[in-house]
Write a protein that holds these residues in place. Structure first.
Motif, mmCIF file in Angstrom:
data_model
loop_
_atom_site.group_PDB
_atom_site.id
_atom_site.type_symbol
_atom_site.label_atom_id
_atom_site.label_comp_id
_atom_site.label_asym_id
_atom_site.label_seq_id
_atom_site.Cartn_x
_atom_site.Cartn_y
_atom_site.Cartn_z
ATOM 1 N N ILE A 121 101.030 42.642 -25.813
ATOM 2 C CA ILE A 121 100.353 41.719 -26.728
ATOM 3 C C ILE A 121 99.921 40.534 -25.879
ATOM 4 C CG2 ILE A 121 100.600 40.153 -28.694
ATOM 5 C CD1 ILE A 121 102.623 42.059 -29.907
ATOM 6 N N ASN A 122 98.608 40.406 -25.685
ATOM 7 C CA ASN A 122 98.068 39.317 -24.870
ATOM 8 C C ASN A 122 97.913 38.073 -25.744
ATOM 9 O OD1 ASN A 122 94.991 38.406 -23.354
ATOM 10 N ND2 ASN A 122 96.992 38.157 -22.445
ATOM 11 N N LYS A 126 92.251 34.075 -22.823
ATOM 12 C CA LYS A 126 90.843 34.437 -22.737
ATOM 13 C C LYS A 126 90.747 35.817 -22.084
ATOM 14 C CE LYS A 126 89.065 29.735 -22.431
ATOM 15 N NZ LYS A 126 88.353 28.743 -21.602
ATOM 16 N N PRO A 127 89.839 36.668 -22.559
ATOM 17 C CA PRO A 127 89.732 38.022 -22.004
ATOM 18 C C PRO A 127 89.579 38.046 -20.492
ATOM 19 C CG PRO A 127 88.327 37.807 -23.941
ATOM 20 C CD PRO A 127 88.860 36.440 -23.636
ATOM 21 N N ASP A 147 95.773 38.972 -28.957
ATOM 22 C CA ASP A 147 96.275 38.109 -30.040
ATOM 23 C C ASP A 147 95.783 36.685 -29.785
ATOM 24 O OD1 ASP A 147 97.653 37.150 -32.239
ATOM 25 O OD2 ASP A 147 99.588 37.072 -31.213
ATOM 26 N N ALA A 148 94.466 36.503 -29.903
ATOM 27 C CA ALA A 148 93.846 35.219 -29.550
ATOM 28 C C ALA A 148 94.350 34.076 -30.420
ATOM 29 C CB ALA A 148 92.329 35.332 -29.646
ATOM 30 N N ALA A 152 99.794 37.452 -34.616
ATOM 31 C CA ALA A 152 100.675 38.621 -34.471
ATOM 32 C C ALA A 152 102.013 38.220 -33.873
ATOM 33 C CB ALA A 152 100.005 39.691 -33.615
ATOM 34 N N ALA A 153 101.976 37.345 -32.878
ATOM 35 C CA ALA A 153 103.225 36.891 -32.251
ATOM 36 C C ALA A 153 104.118 36.190 -33.264
ATOM 37 C CB ALA A 153 102.917 35.970 -31.072
ATOM 38 N N ILE A 154 103.523 35.412 -34.158
ATOM 39 C CA ILE A 154 104.304 34.746 -35.220
ATOM 40 C C ILE A 154 104.966 35.800 -36.100
ATOM 41 C CG2 ILE A 154 104.124 33.361 -37.330
ATOM 42 C CD1 ILE A 154 101.909 31.744 -35.882
#
Length: 201
Positions: A121-122, A126-127, A147-148, A152-154
């Motif tokens: 999970i990035n 930035k890409p 996961d800009a 998702a991390a939350i």
């Protein structure tokens, strides 16, 4: 100056330090004591309990990191559906994260373990930075989701990057490691947990 004046001066009460001046010092001392307790008696920060252990991975869909390739093929993003049917190691990382760079050689080793899928999970990256990071250090991941926003991390209950999860073949989160993997924690903690889950434990 007369003797009576000197006597009056000596009898004048001295002013004390106002309580409001001491308040920041008292608050600081209390916080310092709390941090010291956490470091000495509070145990290993990697053992902070997670409400998600032994529960299904959260529902999510993550698009791939734009332009990320591995062995000449585009690296796919992933969703919660992709965590079914196999044991997955989910690593939350970012190019701007120093400890992520530190643990990366161990993730490369981990990718060689049979029977697992390595998923990244990035986080808030930035890409182009993610591509540069994995291009220079190597890409251990089979899938990488962008996961800009950090949403998702939350949902995964991430405290900070890096963090690494083991998800069983039923999509249940079985283990969480907080912080960077080191040689000792990898060999003595993470790998035995992974082997136990691979064996169906």
């Amino acid at each position: 100056m007369s003797a009576s004046d000197t006597e009056a001066d000596t009898k004048q009460p001295k002013r004390g330090i106002p309580i409001l001046v001491l308040l920041p010092l008292v608050v600081f001392a209390a916080l310092a004591g709390l941090f010291l307790f956490q470091l000495t008696l509070g145990g290993d920060p990697q053992k902070i309990p997670s409400a998600l252990i032994n529960k299904p991975a959260p529902e999510f869909v993550l698009e791939p990191v734009e332009g990320l390739e591995k062995d000449g093929n585009a690296v796919a993003g992933f969703s919660s559906d992709d965590l079914q049917g196999k044991v997955s190691v989910v690593n939350v990382f970012a190019s701007w994260c120093g400890p992520c760079r530190q643990e990366h050689p161990l993730l490369e080793e981990l990718a060689k373990v049979d029977g697992i899928e390595m998923v990244g999970i990035n986080y808030k990256d930035k890409p182009e930075n993610a591509r540069r990071f994995l291009g220079s250090l190597g890409n251990p991941y089979d899938r990488v989701g962008a996961d800009a926003s950090g949403r998702a991390a939350i949902d995964w209950g991430v405290y900070g990057v890096p963090e690494t999860f083991i998800v069983d073949e039923k999509g249940m989160i079985r283990y969480k490691f907080i912080g960077p993997l080191g040689p000792q924690s990898y060999a003595e903690t993470f790998l035995p947990e992974l082997e136990k889950i691979l064996a169906g434990g």
